[in-house]
Design an enzyme around this catalytic site. Structure first.
Site, PDB file in Angstrom:
ATOM      1  CB  VAL A 107      -0.945   0.006   1.245  1.00  0.00           C
ATOM      2  CG1 VAL A 107      -1.897  -1.181   1.204  1.00  0.00           C
ATOM      3  CG2 VAL A 107      -0.149   0.012   2.563  1.00  0.00           C
ATOM      4  CG  HIS A 123      -3.738  -6.185   0.092  1.00  0.00           C
ATOM      5  ND1 HIS A 123      -2.692  -6.947   0.570  1.00  0.00           N
ATOM      6  CD2 HIS A 123      -4.678  -7.088  -0.324  1.00  0.00           C
ATOM      7  CE1 HIS A 123      -2.987  -8.236   0.458  1.00  0.00           C
ATOM      8  NE2 HIS A 123      -4.176  -8.346  -0.082  1.00  0.00           N
TER       9      HIS A 123
HETATM   10  P1  OAD Z   1       5.042 -10.620   4.764  1.00  0.00           P
HETATM   11  O1  OAD Z   1       5.541  -9.798   5.896  1.00  0.00           O
HETATM   12  O2  OAD Z   1       4.091 -11.718   5.040  1.00  0.00           O
HETATM   13  O3  OAD Z   1       6.276 -11.272   3.996  1.00  0.00           O
HETATM   14  C1  OAD Z   1       7.383 -10.501   3.641  1.00  0.00           C
HETATM   15  C2  OAD Z   1       8.329 -11.393   2.845  1.00  0.00           C
HETATM   16  O4  OAD Z   1       9.411 -10.591   2.416  1.00  0.00           O
HETATM   17  C3  OAD Z   1       8.913 -12.561   3.641  1.00  0.00           C
HETATM   18  O5  OAD Z   1       8.786 -13.754   2.878  1.00  0.00           O
HETATM   19  C4  OAD Z   1      10.387 -12.170   3.807  1.00  0.00           C
HETATM   20  O6  OAD Z   1      11.262 -13.296   3.810  1.00  0.00           O
HETATM   21  C5  OAD Z   1      10.608 -11.330   2.580  1.00  0.00           C
HETATM   22  N1  OAD Z   1      11.701 -10.353   2.702  1.00  0.00           N
HETATM   23  C6  OAD Z   1      12.197  -9.735   3.800  1.00  0.00           C
HETATM   24  N2  OAD Z   1      13.196  -8.891   3.489  1.00  0.00           N
HETATM   25  C7  OAD Z   1      13.320  -8.950   2.131  1.00  0.00           C
HETATM   26  C8  OAD Z   1      14.191  -8.301   1.185  1.00  0.00           C
HETATM   27  N3  OAD Z   1      15.097  -7.404   1.590  1.00  0.00           N
HETATM   28  N4  OAD Z   1      14.047  -8.626  -0.116  1.00  0.00           N
HETATM   29  C9  OAD Z   1      13.119  -9.538  -0.531  1.00  0.00           C
HETATM   30  N5  OAD Z   1      12.284 -10.169   0.325  1.00  0.00           N
HETATM   31  C10 OAD Z   1      12.384  -9.879   1.632  1.00  0.00           C
HETATM   32  O7  OAD Z   1       4.475  -9.573   3.680  1.00  0.00           O
HETATM   33  P2  OAD Z   1       3.456  -9.848   2.505  1.00  0.00           P
HETATM   34  O8  OAD Z   1       3.712 -11.159   1.874  1.00  0.00           O
HETATM   35  O9  OAD Z   1       3.448  -8.638   1.651  1.00  0.00           O
HETATM   36  O10 OAD Z   1      -2.131  -7.440   4.094  1.00  0.00           O
HETATM   37  O11 OAD Z   1       2.097  -9.910   3.307  1.00  0.00           O
HETATM   38  C11 OAD Z   1       0.892 -10.018   2.628  1.00  0.00           C
HETATM   39  C12 OAD Z   1      -0.161  -9.207   3.312  1.00  0.00           C
HETATM   40  O12 OAD Z   1      -0.194  -9.522   4.711  1.00  0.00           O
HETATM   41  C13 OAD Z   1       0.071  -7.706   3.305  1.00  0.00           C
HETATM   42  O13 OAD Z   1      -0.344  -7.095   2.097  1.00  0.00           O
HETATM   43  C14 OAD Z   1      -0.760  -7.246   4.459  1.00  0.00           C
HETATM   44  C15 OAD Z   1      -0.343  -8.283   5.474  1.00  0.00           C
HETATM   45  O14 OAD Z   1      -1.219  -8.515   6.511  1.00  0.00           O
HETATM   46  C16 OAD Z   1      -3.054  -6.537   4.396  1.00  0.00           C
HETATM   47  O15 OAD Z   1      -2.781  -5.521   5.005  1.00  0.00           O
HETATM   48  C17 OAD Z   1      -4.422  -6.884   3.899  1.00  0.00           C
END
Ligand code: OAD
Length: 255
Positions: A107, A123
């Site tokens: 977002v 989202h």
């Molecule tokens: P998450 O916090 O679930 O996952 C973040 C991912 O990024 C993890 O798999 C980490 O290993 C990876 N990561 C961390 N540092 C990184 C880097 N420097 N480069 C690449 N990857 C890295 O976040 P999302 O998958 O986006 O929803 O979560 C999905 C949704 O859950 C979000 O949109 C939000 C949240 O609740 C809502 O707000 C509806």
């Protein structure tokens, strides 16, 4: 065929082979190297804060000012952040005609700030507010101060909320159908920085996989796509895309 050799060389080749039919699917991890916290894992927002209090319709009904203060704090972090090499390279690939666009769960608006034109926001966007009474939507340019929360609608004076998707809510229909269409047409999906656990977003890359697309998964940790992606890149987004830029002759400018 599974990717072998240097992953940046493999991705550069697959991008050329996809002939413009590539799409990126991003999550909080793509912005981690810009200093925006992720949700899960060490240092993630959900370690410290309760999603049911801060990111649900029930939590907002209970304490709208608290929810707004939390969003205002995140807006402050995002405002200070700058797009990193991953955001910038994805924007350049689109400009080069090699990427159809970015489907994001984020977002924060960092893809747009990096220059991406087609950004499908599943989202919502933290910089938009929406009136809970008349439905009017508008853009906030600064995080609301403590004396401005909960934010009120400039049209009708009703209670406004952040125009984002909360737990238990449906995704915006237009964004979801555009994302599905992109996935079904993609020959290559580059997944960057998502755990993939939140539905329905997390299943979108699988849709592409079923339609025959190649899947590339850029993440320093194992996630939902590990083992099913054709190329697993166990690396942070910024350094990986910096190297890709080098191989593809993309100038990074300010990143
Ligand atoms: P998450 O916090 O679930 O996952 C973040 C991912 O990024 C993890 O798999 C980490 O290993 C990876 N990561 C961390 N540092 C990184 C880097 N420097 N480069 C690449 N990857 C890295 O976040 P999302 O998958 O986006 O929803 O979560 C999905 C949704 O859950 C979000 O949109 C939000 C949240 O609740 C809502 O707000 C509806």
């Amino acid at each position: 065929m599974l990717g072998s050799g240097d992953p940046v060389e493999v991705l550069a080749e697959w991008l050329r082979e996809a002939a413009g039919l590539a799409v990126a699917f991003t999550g909080a991890g793509v912005s981690a190297d810009s200093g925006v916290p992720t949700f899960r894992g060490p240092g993630g927002l959900w370690q410290k804060y309760k999603p049911e209090e801060l990111a649900s319709p029930e939590g907002f009904r209970r304490d709208p000012a608290l929810v707004w203060r939390w969003y205002a704090w995140r807006m402050g972090l995002i405002k200070k952040a700058r797009p990193n090499a991953a955001h910038i390279v994805l924007a350049r690939l689109e400009a080069m005609g090699l990427l159809m666009g970015v489907v994001t769960q984020n977002v924060d608006g960092l893809h747009q700030r990096a220059g991406s034109k087609r950004v499908v926001e599943l989202h919502g966007n933290i910089w938009r507010a929406r009136c809970t009474v008349c439905g009017y939507r508008w853009v906030l340019t600064n995080p609301p101060g403590d004396d401005e929360v909960p934010v009120k609608c400039p049209m009708c004076g009703g209670l406004a909320r952040p125009d984002v998707v909360w737990f238990g809510e449906s995704l915006p229909e237009a964004a979801l159908s555009e994302a599905i269409e992109l996935m079904e047409h993609a020959a290559l999906v580059i997944v960057v920085g998502t755990s993939g656990v939140v539905e329905p977003a997390g299943s979108l890359p699988l849709l592409a996989l079923r339609s025959g697309a190649r899947l590339v998964n850029v993440n320093p940790e194992p996630n939902r796509y590990t083992g099913i992606a054709h190329l697993d890149v166990r690396e942070r987004a910024d350094p990986f895309f910096r190297r890709l830029a080098g191989v593809m002759g993309i100038l990074l400018g300010q990143a």
